[in-house]
Design a protein around this motif. Sequence first.
Motif, PDB file in Angstrom:
ATOM      1  N   GLU A 549       0.836  -1.198   0.000  1.00  0.00           N
ATOM      2  CA  GLU A 549       0.000   0.000   0.000  1.00  0.00           C
ATOM      3  C   GLU A 549       0.877   1.257   0.000  1.00  0.00           C
ATOM      4  O   GLU A 549       0.492   2.285  -0.567  1.00  0.00           O
ATOM      5  CB  GLU A 549      -0.960  -0.010   1.193  1.00  0.00           C
ATOM      6  CG  GLU A 549      -2.191  -0.902   0.996  1.00  0.00           C
ATOM      7  CD  GLU A 549      -1.903  -2.397   1.061  1.00  0.00           C
ATOM      8  OE1 GLU A 549      -1.046  -2.805   1.866  1.00  0.00           O
ATOM      9  OE2 GLU A 549      -2.518  -3.181   0.311  1.00  0.00           O
ATOM     10  N   VAL A 550       2.029   1.180   0.646  1.00  0.00           N
ATOM     11  CA  VAL A 550       2.957   2.317   0.608  1.00  0.00           C
ATOM     12  C   VAL A 550       3.427   2.536  -0.830  1.00  0.00           C
ATOM     13  O   VAL A 550       3.424   3.659  -1.345  1.00  0.00           O
ATOM     14  CB  VAL A 550       4.162   2.066   1.545  1.00  0.00           C
ATOM     15  CG1 VAL A 550       5.172   3.200   1.432  1.00  0.00           C
ATOM     16  CG2 VAL A 550       3.696   1.899   2.992  1.00  0.00           C
ATOM     17  N   ALA A 551       3.799   1.433  -1.493  1.00  0.00           N
ATOM     18  CA  ALA A 551       4.221   1.530  -2.893  1.00  0.00           C
ATOM     19  C   ALA A 551       3.089   2.069  -3.763  1.00  0.00           C
ATOM     20  O   ALA A 551       3.302   2.908  -4.645  1.00  0.00           O
ATOM     21  CB  ALA A 551       4.672   0.164  -3.407  1.00  0.00           C
ATOM     22  N   ALA A 552       1.870   1.607  -3.486  1.00  0.00           N
ATOM     23  CA  ALA A 552       0.724   2.049  -4.285  1.00  0.00           C
ATOM     24  C   ALA A 552       0.539   3.556  -4.174  1.00  0.00           C
ATOM     25  O   ALA A 552       0.213   4.231  -5.160  1.00  0.00           O
ATOM     26  CB  ALA A 552      -0.548   1.324  -3.833  1.00  0.00           C
ATOM     27  N   ALA A 553       0.749   4.104  -2.984  1.00  0.00           N
ATOM     28  CA  ALA A 553       0.605   5.548  -2.797  1.00  0.00           C
ATOM     29  C   ALA A 553       1.722   6.302  -3.523  1.00  0.00           C
ATOM     30  O   ALA A 553       1.469   7.311  -4.190  1.00  0.00           O
ATOM     31  CB  ALA A 553       0.590   5.892  -1.307  1.00  0.00           C
ATOM     32  N   VAL A 554       2.952   5.816  -3.393  1.00  0.00           N
ATOM     33  CA  VAL A 554       4.075   6.458  -4.100  1.00  0.00           C
ATOM     34  C   VAL A 554       3.772   6.488  -5.597  1.00  0.00           C
ATOM     35  O   VAL A 554       3.928   7.512  -6.270  1.00  0.00           O
ATOM     36  CB  VAL A 554       5.398   5.692  -3.825  1.00  0.00           C
ATOM     37  CG1 VAL A 554       6.497   6.162  -4.770  1.00  0.00           C
ATOM     38  CG2 VAL A 554       5.820   5.866  -2.366  1.00  0.00           C
ATOM     39  N   ASN A 555       3.300   5.367  -6.121  1.00  0.00           N
ATOM     40  CA  ASN A 555       3.055   5.256  -7.554  1.00  0.00           C
ATOM     41  C   ASN A 555       1.894   6.126  -8.033  1.00  0.00           C
ATOM     42  O   ASN A 555       1.822   6.458  -9.205  1.00  0.00           O
ATOM     43  CB  ASN A 555       2.773   3.801  -7.922  1.00  0.00           C
ATOM     44  CG  ASN A 555       4.044   2.975  -7.932  1.00  0.00           C
ATOM     45  OD1 ASN A 555       5.085   3.410  -8.449  1.00  0.00           O
ATOM     46  ND2 ASN A 555       3.998   1.793  -7.344  1.00  0.00           N
ATOM     47  N   ARG A 556       1.004   6.476  -7.119  1.00  0.00           N
ATOM     48  CA  ARG A 556      -0.154   7.279  -7.504  1.00  0.00           C
ATOM     49  C   ARG A 556       0.033   8.762  -7.207  1.00  0.00           C
ATOM     50  O   ARG A 556      -0.848   9.570  -7.515  1.00  0.00           O
ATOM     51  CB  ARG A 556      -1.409   6.753  -6.802  1.00  0.00           C
ATOM     52  CG  ARG A 556      -1.951   5.509  -7.491  1.00  0.00           C
ATOM     53  CD  ARG A 556      -2.903   4.730  -6.631  1.00  0.00           C
ATOM     54  NE  ARG A 556      -3.357   3.527  -7.331  1.00  0.00           N
ATOM     55  CZ  ARG A 556      -2.618   2.431  -7.504  1.00  0.00           C
ATOM     56  NH1 ARG A 556      -1.384   2.385  -7.028  1.00  0.00           N
ATOM     57  NH2 ARG A 556      -3.083   1.385  -8.166  1.00  0.00           N
ATOM     58  N   LEU A 557       1.143   9.094  -6.573  1.00  0.00           N
ATOM     59  CA  LEU A 557       1.416  10.500  -6.303  1.00  0.00           C
ATOM     60  C   LEU A 557       1.755  11.179  -7.621  1.00  0.00           C
ATOM     61  O   LEU A 557       2.724  10.806  -8.276  1.00  0.00           O
ATOM     62  CB  LEU A 557       2.597  10.613  -5.338  1.00  0.00           C
ATOM     63  CG  LEU A 557       2.599  11.881  -4.535  1.00  0.00           C
ATOM     64  CD1 LEU A 557       2.204  11.533  -3.110  1.00  0.00           C
ATOM     65  CD2 LEU A 557       3.927  12.572  -4.536  1.00  0.00           C
ATOM     66  N   ARG A 558       0.969  12.186  -7.999  1.00  0.00           N
ATOM     67  CA  ARG A 558       1.164  12.746  -9.335  1.00  0.00           C
ATOM     68  C   ARG A 558       2.493  13.472  -9.475  1.00  0.00           C
ATOM     69  O   ARG A 558       2.951  13.717 -10.583  1.00  0.00           O
ATOM     70  CB  ARG A 558      -0.021  13.639  -9.705  1.00  0.00           C
ATOM     71  CG  ARG A 558      -1.255  12.789  -9.987  1.00  0.00           C
ATOM     72  CD  ARG A 558      -2.441  13.546 -10.494  1.00  0.00           C
ATOM     73  NE  ARG A 558      -3.549  12.623 -10.731  1.00  0.00           N
ATOM     74  CZ  ARG A 558      -3.778  12.021 -11.891  1.00  0.00           C
ATOM     75  NH1 ARG A 558      -2.993  12.255 -12.921  1.00  0.00           N
ATOM     76  NH2 ARG A 558      -4.775  11.166 -12.018  1.00  0.00           N
ATOM     77  N   ALA A 559       3.113  13.828  -8.355  1.00  0.00           N
ATOM     78  CA  ALA A 559       4.403  14.513  -8.419  1.00  0.00           C
ATOM     79  C   ALA A 559       5.571  13.534  -8.569  1.00  0.00           C
ATOM     80  O   ALA A 559       6.699  13.956  -8.837  1.00  0.00           O
ATOM     81  CB  ALA A 559       4.607  15.337  -7.146  1.00  0.00           C
ATOM     82  N   LEU A 560       5.336  12.244  -8.412  1.00  0.00           N
ATOM     83  CA  LEU A 560       6.444  11.280  -8.426  1.00  0.00           C
ATOM     84  C   LEU A 560       7.294  11.404  -9.692  1.00  0.00           C
ATOM     85  O   LEU A 560       6.771  11.439 -10.803  1.00  0.00           O
ATOM     86  CB  LEU A 560       5.897   9.846  -8.328  1.00  0.00           C
ATOM     87  CG  LEU A 560       6.958   8.739  -8.536  1.00  0.00           C
ATOM     88  CD1 LEU A 560       7.933   8.676  -7.364  1.00  0.00           C
ATOM     89  CD2 LEU A 560       6.304   7.378  -8.751  1.00  0.00           C
ATOM     90  N   ARG A 561       8.605  11.459  -9.477  1.00  0.00           N
ATOM     91  CA  ARG A 561       9.528  11.399 -10.607  1.00  0.00           C
ATOM     92  C   ARG A 561      10.483  10.242 -10.373  1.00  0.00           C
ATOM     93  O   ARG A 561      10.999  10.072  -9.271  1.00  0.00           O
ATOM     94  CB  ARG A 561      10.324  12.701 -10.748  1.00  0.00           C
ATOM     95  CG  ARG A 561       9.467  13.890 -11.185  1.00  0.00           C
ATOM     96  CD  ARG A 561       8.910  13.709 -12.601  1.00  0.00           C
ATOM     97  NE  ARG A 561       7.918  14.727 -12.954  1.00  0.00           N
ATOM     98  CZ  ARG A 561       6.587  14.563 -12.842  1.00  0.00           C
ATOM     99  NH1 ARG A 561       6.098  13.438 -12.359  1.00  0.00           N
ATOM    100  NH2 ARG A 561       5.756  15.515 -13.184  1.00  0.00           N
ATOM    101  N   VAL A 562      10.695   9.464 -11.418  1.00  0.00           N
ATOM    102  CA  VAL A 562      11.633   8.341 -11.344  1.00  0.00           C
ATOM    103  C   VAL A 562      12.902   8.751 -12.079  1.00  0.00           C
ATOM    104  O   VAL A 562      12.845   9.338 -13.159  1.00  0.00           O
ATOM    105  CB  VAL A 562      10.986   7.084 -11.968  1.00  0.00           C
ATOM    106  CG1 VAL A 562      12.035   6.036 -12.291  1.00  0.00           C
ATOM    107  CG2 VAL A 562       9.928   6.524 -11.014  1.00  0.00           C
TER     108      VAL A 562
END
Length: 564
Positions: A549-562
Motif C-alpha cells: 500500500e505504501v508503494a501504491a501511494a508512491v506510484n499514484r502521487l502525481r508529483a512522483l519522478r523516477v
Amino acid sequence: MARQEPRDGLERELERLDGAPYGRYRGLAGAWRLGAGRTLRLVRAQADPFAPPGRVTLWIDGREAGFDPELWATPVRRRALAGYLVRCAAREARGERAYHLDAGGQEVLDRSSCTVGADGSVTLRLGVALPGPRRRIDGREAWRLLGPGLTRLADRALRAGALEAARVREFVETVEDAAALRAALPGLGLVGFVADGALLPRRSGADDRPARGAGVVPFRSPEELRVTVTLPNAGEVTGMGVPEGVTLIVGGGFHGKSTLLRALEAGVWDHVPGDGRERVAARADTVKLRAEDGRRVERVDLHAFVDHLPGGADTTDFSTDNASGSTSQAASLCEAVEAGARVLLIDEDTAATNLMIRDARMQALVAKEREPLTPLVDSVRSLHRDHGVSTVLVMGGSGDYLDVADRVIMMDAYRPTDATARAREVAAVPTGRRAEAESFPGVVHRRPDPASLDATAKGRTRIRSRGTDYLVFGEHEVDLRAVEQLTDGPQVTGVGLAVELLVRRGHLDGRRTLAQALDLLETDLAGPEGVAALLSVHDEDFAVPRRYEVAAAVNRLRALRVLR
Ligand code: ADP
Ligand code: MG
C-alpha cells in the motif's frame, strides 16, 4: 522518545487556570503523574475550542496493568492485546463525546491508538476536546476529563483485573492463530486458506461486519482441495487450500465468487473473534489489482502488456497522466510485482476486459499489429513459472483462462467445488485462439527521486487521510480508491507517514530502488521501535500499513519522478 520526569498537581494547575484565555492550555503540555503507575502526557493542546482535539497519551506501567506475561510475550501477542484493550477503552468511552479514540474495525492492526510494550506497559493515545466556553479555560471540566475520566478509563478497560480473562485470551489466541496460519501458507505450497465454517459475506457494501440470518451459508471446502493445518492455539483446522499457480474461480452470477475473492483479499489481515474470517488467510505478499482509468503512471515498463501504441510512445518506459483502463491495470500489476507481490488477485467485476482476454474471433478480426495489448491470459502462466507470482482470478464470463488454469474452483450457491477435471475436458476442444506471448519478461526496478515526494505544504508537514479514499500528502491529494486492501482512514495516514519516513531517513536516496527502500522501511517497523518509527512527525491516529500500500501511494502521487 525521551521521557521527562512527570509533574504532580495537574488538578491544582487546572484550578488555577480556570477562566484564563483558552490558549493557556498550551502551558500544560508535558507529562503529569496520574496516580500509581500512570502517567498522562498532554502532547499537543488545542489552539482554540474549534480546532481538532488536543492529543493526550496515557501510559500505564506493566505492574499496574497486570496482564499475564504470556499475553505480551511476542510482537503478535502485543498487537493483539493492544487491539483488545483499545476496543474495551472505546466501549468504555462511548458516552464521553470529548474523547476521540481510534478503535479500528474488523482487522487487528498495529495502531498508534494503543500499544503494549515489551515490558507489559500499556500506552493509549487519544484526542481530548479541551473545554473552552467563550474561549476561556474551564478548569473543572478539563480536570474531570483528564483526571477522573481517564483514571476511570484506565481502571475499567486497561487493567487485567477489570477484564474477563477468558475473553482477553480468546482475542489474543485468535489473532496469533491467524498470523501463524498466514505464515504457514508458503511451506504448504498454498497462497490462501479458507477454514470450514468460515462466514464470508459481509452485512453490506458499507458494513464490514459479518452478514447475519438464516440465508448465510457457512464455508465448506471441496474434498479435493481440503487441507488440515495445525494452529498454535486452535490445533487442527480443516479448510480449502488455494494452491500456488493459476487458480480460477468460476460459476454463475451471484453465486459468491467475488465474496470468496474479497475474503482472500482481506486475508492479509487478522480479524477479531466473531468476524467469520478469523481463519481465512492469504499470504502476506498478496495484492488485489483492478482497472483504474485516469491514474498517473510514472516510467513503468509495460511492454509485456502494451506495445506499439498509436502515438508511438515507448512502452518499456511508459508515463501518462491519464491511463486507460487496460494500461492502468497493467501498470498496477507491474508495480505490485516490483514492490514484491507474489500473489495477485483479480476480479472480472473490476478488471479491464481487453487486458484480460482477446478471444479467437477478435484475433481473426483485428490483426495483432493493430492491437497494442497482449492479454494477461498469455503471460499468467509464465508469471508463476518464471517469476513465482501466483494469480487467483474470478472469471465467470470467458473460458479462455481454462487453458492456463492449474485449478478451477466452481462456486455454486455459495458452495465451492473442484471443477479442474471438468475444465480440462472443456479446454481440450480447441478454440482456434493463438497465444500472443511466450513469457512474461519480468519487471524493471525503478529509483524514485526523493525530492519529488515532498510531504510539506506551506513549510509544514501535512499528512492526512480522507477515509480510505484519499491521502493528503504535502500539496498533493493521492487517489487511493483503487487500492482495495486498505482497511481504514488511520491506515491511509500510516501510508503517508511511511512515505515521509522513506524520504526523511534517506531510505529513498535516489540510488536505491523502491523495493530496496521498502525493505528498509519494513526493517524499521519490525524492529524495537515498532509503531513509534512512524510516530515522530505528528500525533494523529495511524495504523501500520504494508509495503504494497505504501508503494501504491508512491506510484499514484502525481508529483512522483523516477530517475534515469
Ligand atoms: P458473484 O461474484 O458470483 O456474482 P457475489 O460474491 O457478489 O457473487 O455474491 C452475491 C451475493 O451473495 C452478495 O450479496 C453476497 O453478500 C451474497 N453471498 C456471498 N456468499 C454468501 C454466503 N456464503 N451465504 C450467503 N450469502 C452470500
Ligand atoms: Mg462478482
